[in-house]
Design a protein around this motif. Structure first.
Motif, PDB file in Angstrom:
ATOM      1  N   GLY A  78      40.451  54.880  30.314  1.00 58.48           N
ATOM      2  CA  GLY A  78      39.121  53.057  30.768  1.00 58.48           C
ATOM      3  C   GLY A  78      38.934  53.049  30.183  1.00 58.48           C
ATOM      4  O   GLY A  78      37.353  51.932  30.566  1.00 58.48           O
ATOM      5  N   ASN A  79      40.048  52.077  29.208  1.00 59.26           N
ATOM      6  CA  ASN A  79      39.341  50.494  28.885  1.00 59.26           C
ATOM      7  C   ASN A  79      39.599  48.969  29.154  1.00 59.26           C
ATOM      8  O   ASN A  79      41.099  49.682  30.242  1.00 59.26           O
ATOM      9  CB  ASN A  79      40.488  50.557  27.809  1.00 59.26           C
ATOM     10  CG  ASN A  79      40.275  51.678  26.764  1.00 59.26           C
ATOM     11  OD1 ASN A  79      40.995  52.384  26.425  1.00 59.26           O
ATOM     12  ND2 ASN A  79      39.076  51.603  26.327  1.00 59.26           N
ATOM     13  N   PRO A  80      38.604  48.526  29.710  1.00 57.74           N
ATOM     14  CA  PRO A  80      39.328  47.288  31.134  1.00 57.74           C
ATOM     15  C   PRO A  80      40.595  46.089  30.035  1.00 57.74           C
ATOM     16  O   PRO A  80      40.893  46.364  29.300  1.00 57.74           O
ATOM     17  CB  PRO A  80      38.232  46.874  30.905  1.00 57.74           C
ATOM     18  CG  PRO A  80      36.795  47.260  29.852  1.00 57.74           C
ATOM     19  CD  PRO A  80      38.183  48.196  29.484  1.00 57.74           C
ATOM     20  N   GLU A  81      41.334  45.583  30.866  1.00 56.07           N
ATOM     21  CA  GLU A  81      42.215  45.369  30.997  1.00 56.07           C
ATOM     22  C   GLU A  81      42.520  43.982  31.807  1.00 56.07           C
ATOM     23  O   GLU A  81      42.538  44.049  33.471  1.00 56.07           O
ATOM     24  CB  GLU A  81      43.179  46.045  31.436  1.00 56.07           C
ATOM     25  CG  GLU A  81      43.950  47.131  29.764  1.00 56.07           C
ATOM     26  CD  GLU A  81      45.407  46.743  29.312  1.00 56.07           C
ATOM     27  OE1 GLU A  81      46.022  47.282  30.347  1.00 56.07           O
ATOM     28  OE2 GLU A  81      45.528  47.935  28.678  1.00 56.07           O
ATOM     29  N   PHE A  82      43.006  43.111  31.907  1.00 56.54           N
ATOM     30  CA  PHE A  82      43.070  41.529  32.695  1.00 56.54           C
ATOM     31  C   PHE A  82      43.575  40.455  32.084  1.00 56.54           C
ATOM     32  O   PHE A  82      43.617  40.252  30.351  1.00 56.54           O
ATOM     33  CB  PHE A  82      41.934  41.680  33.022  1.00 56.54           C
ATOM     34  CG  PHE A  82      40.439  41.159  32.303  1.00 56.54           C
ATOM     35  CD1 PHE A  82      40.053  39.962  31.989  1.00 56.54           C
ATOM     36  CD2 PHE A  82      40.188  42.483  31.638  1.00 56.54           C
ATOM     37  CE1 PHE A  82      39.210  39.304  30.631  1.00 56.54           C
ATOM     38  CE2 PHE A  82      38.879  41.313  30.958  1.00 56.54           C
ATOM     39  CZ  PHE A  82      38.894  40.560  30.320  1.00 56.54           C
ATOM     40  N   ASP A  83      44.268  40.077  32.317  1.00 57.62           N
ATOM     41  CA  ASP A  83      44.528  38.309  31.765  1.00 57.62           C
ATOM     42  C   ASP A  83      43.540  37.487  32.420  1.00 57.62           C
ATOM     43  O   ASP A  83      42.567  37.476  33.470  1.00 57.62           O
ATOM     44  CB  ASP A  83      45.419  37.530  33.170  1.00 57.62           C
ATOM     45  CG  ASP A  83      47.163  38.547  33.151  1.00 57.62           C
ATOM     46  OD1 ASP A  83      47.301  39.598  31.856  1.00 57.62           O
ATOM     47  OD2 ASP A  83      47.834  38.420  34.029  1.00 57.62           O
ATOM     48  N   LEU A  84      42.779  36.873  31.392  1.00 56.96           N
ATOM     49  CA  LEU A  84      41.317  35.746  31.246  1.00 56.96           C
ATOM     50  C   LEU A  84      42.176  34.388  31.739  1.00 56.96           C
ATOM     51  O   LEU A  84      43.052  33.434  31.314  1.00 56.96           O
ATOM     52  CB  LEU A  84      41.438  35.832  30.000  1.00 56.96           C
ATOM     53  CG  LEU A  84      40.750  35.279  29.673  1.00 56.96           C
ATOM     54  CD1 LEU A  84      38.984  35.610  29.824  1.00 56.96           C
ATOM     55  CD2 LEU A  84      39.602  35.279  27.569  1.00 56.96           C
ATOM     56  N   LEU A  85      41.334  33.464  32.558  1.00 54.99           N
ATOM     57  CA  LEU A  85      41.505  32.227  32.794  1.00 54.99           C
ATOM     58  C   LEU A  85      39.983  31.779  32.626  1.00 54.99           C
ATOM     59  O   LEU A  85      38.791  32.173  32.707  1.00 54.99           O
ATOM     60  CB  LEU A  85      41.278  32.652  34.842  1.00 54.99           C
ATOM     61  CG  LEU A  85      41.242  30.903  35.742  1.00 54.99           C
ATOM     62  CD1 LEU A  85      42.365  30.469  34.828  1.00 54.99           C
ATOM     63  CD2 LEU A  85      40.766  31.181  37.076  1.00 54.99           C
ATOM     64  N   LEU A  86      40.141  30.437  32.280  1.00 51.78           N
ATOM     65  CA  LEU A  86      39.453  30.398  31.031  1.00 51.78           C
ATOM     66  C   LEU A  86      39.734  28.468  31.876  1.00 51.78           C
ATOM     67  O   LEU A  86      40.908  28.285  32.092  1.00 51.78           O
ATOM     68  CB  LEU A  86      39.387  29.474  29.699  1.00 51.78           C
ATOM     69  CG  LEU A  86      39.331  31.004  29.462  1.00 51.78           C
ATOM     70  CD1 LEU A  86      39.661  31.411  27.270  1.00 51.78           C
ATOM     71  CD2 LEU A  86      37.701  31.706  29.447  1.00 51.78           C
ATOM     72  N   PRO A  87      39.307  27.724  31.690  1.00 51.93           N
ATOM     73  CA  PRO A  87      38.871  25.957  32.060  1.00 51.93           C
ATOM     74  C   PRO A  87      39.922  25.100  31.524  1.00 51.93           C
ATOM     75  O   PRO A  87      40.976  25.694  30.201  1.00 51.93           O
ATOM     76  CB  PRO A  87      37.076  25.870  31.655  1.00 51.93           C
ATOM     77  CG  PRO A  87      36.604  26.459  31.437  1.00 51.93           C
ATOM     78  CD  PRO A  87      37.068  27.937  31.034  1.00 51.93           C
TER      79      PRO A  87
END
Length: 488
Positions: free
Chosen positions: A273-282
């Protein structure tokens, strides 16, 4: 803490000095039990008790000065050293504002900077605050609230823990009416302001959701043009706050909003149940992957908010992603997971509740509970005003439609939730109503089985977090007559 003499405290608070002007407190407390040698004790009136009744106790523990609204004498008739003010809480605020001003001045004189970050929203404030503080602490001395210190007393107490060495000051801001956040923002003058969302928490006190939006946006109105507003573009009411600030705006989105500078790309949750994602930053820095240790997809927004605020504060993207991937929940009773030795899993999310957070917690329970028997132990969501019955009814319906195995509703204020679940699902003993937490404990203690997954969720004052703690303990080997005798 920034040092103030008694004479300075009187001047800053427009108070009357009734003490040696050179007394210099080393800390500030509002609870006499927390007083230590050198403390300034703030004798504030409260809902349950009057702080003036505990002045003697504070001095017995080492307090050297009291900020009071009326004179208090000791057992022999002597007056305690005091600064007398009309309103002790407002005096705290004035003292905190001067503390921030002095820290900024001291930092500037040493070619340093103090960055103040304010965070508000109807849900997720404490989690976001904890995540952000965890990131910033790796880059400089950081002060953040203990627990959920987010009001007119908690914010000054947080400020008083900062000193001239503090690089980052994180402030959580709560409100129960229009003008409250403006007061807190004027006190600390944030450089970065984060608005997470506008929900229905405290709708009854505010007089409606639009008033909540008005209040939350006060944080952005307080930002200087050189500041940065961090806004949740997935919430239409927050997105509309762009026009309420002259600061730069940095939007974040967990739902793929194209105009969001900070995004979660390919968001998902793992088997735990842990969130995972690729992080987009400026700037588009590549390779920023977040694999959080928090529980529930609803935390994706909190993770993004912390990432956006840290980026605005100058933290490199790789450090942000790495920190978010290692942090666990720092404050108690926020999706707090316990694995009992007998195979029962307890998720205690009963620090607070509103319709948005209740729905998110139930979705997480359903997602994690595939192949297991799931229990939802739910209490009232308070301060919803005229929307209370409707919102509790909606939650009861959701429990059935998510195919939660068992529902235990605790307390009369949540009875509409129980009634709607029964009507929606035509349930028999799968849904039970308990008048008290003790009744609920008896049910759970008797019926929980290895492999079960049980969620506790309610508003804070309902107290289900304590029931969750009891259930999280391993079953005790006691005689049947003694079972359940350890009362809440």
């Amino acid at each position: 803490m920034i040092a103030f003499t008694a004479a300075e405290i009187a001047e800053i608070t427009n108070g009357r000095l009734d003490a040696d002007p050179g007394i210099t407190p080393l800390s500030v407390v509002t609870d006499s039990r927390e007083a230590t040698p050198g403390s300034l004790y703030v004798a504030k009136p409260g809902e349950q008790a009057d702080g003036h009744d505990f002045v003697a106790a504070a001095f017995s523990r080492g307090a050297v000065l009291v900020l009071a609204e009326r004179p208090v004498s000791g057992p022999d008739g002597e007056k305690y050293p005091a600064v007398m003010v009309p309103d002790a809480v407002l005096a705290m605020g004035a003292l905190a504002a001067e503390a921030v001003r002095r820290i900024r001045s001291a930092k500037a004189a040493a070619d340093g900077v103090l960055t103040v970050i304010g965070i508000t929203g109807s849900a997720g404030k404490t989690t976001t605050k904890d995540l952000l503080a965890g990131i910033l602490a790796q880059h400089g001395p950081t002060v953040a609230p203990q627990g959920s210190y987010n009001g007119e007393v908690g914010v000054p107490l947080t400020v008083f823990r900062a000193d001239a060495d503090t690089r980052y000051l994180v402030i959580e801001m709560g409100a129960t009416g229009i003008g409250h956040i403006r007061y807190l923002a004027d006190m600390v003058k944030p450089d970065i302001g984060v608005v997470l969302g506008v929900g229905t928490a405290h709708a009854g006190e505010f007089g409606g959701v639009e008033n909540i939006a008005q209040a939350k946006g006060e944080l952005l109105e307080a930002l200087a043009p050189a500041g940065t507003a961090i806004i949740n573009l997935d919430d239409e009411r927050v997105a509309a706050m762009r026009s309420r600030t002259d600061a730069a705006v940095l939007g974040f989105s967990a739902e793929g909003r194209a105009d969001a500078a900070v995004q979660a790309i390919n968001p998902d949750t793992n088997a735990e149940g842990n969130p995972e994602f690729d992080l987009l930053l400026p700037g588009g820095e590549a390779g920023l992957h977040v694999s959080s240790r928090l529980i529930g997809s609803h935390h994706t927004g909190n993770l993004l908010a912390a990432a956006a605020a840290a980026f605005a504060a100058g933290v490199p993207g790789r450090d942000i992603a790495a920190s978010l991937s290692t942090q666990t929940a720092a404050s108690r009773w926020r999706m707090e997971r316990t694995e009992r030795p007998d195979g029962v899993t307890v998720i205690n999310d009963a620090y607070n509740a509103n319709p948005e957070s209740m729905r998110a917690a139930l979705r997480t329970l359903a997602d994690l509970g595939r192949g297991r028997r799931t229990w939802a132990v739910l209490g009232a969501m308070l301060e919803l005003g005229s929307d209370s019955i409707r919102e509790h009814t909606a939650v009861g319906t959701q429990v059935v439609r998510l195919n939660i195995s068992r529902l235990v509703v605790v307390g009369r204020e949540a009875r509409a939730l129980y009634v709607s679940a029964v009507q929606e699902g035509s349930w028999g003993d799968e849904c039970v109503f308990a008048e008290t937490a003790e009744e609920a404990y008896t049910i759970l203690d008797a019926e929980l089985e290895p492999g079960d997954l049980v969620l506790f969720k309610s508003s804070n004052s309902v107290g289900l977090r304590h029931l969750g703690d009891r259930i999280a303990l391993p079953p005790q080997s006691v005689q049947p007559a003694d079972r359940g005798s350890n009362l809440l």
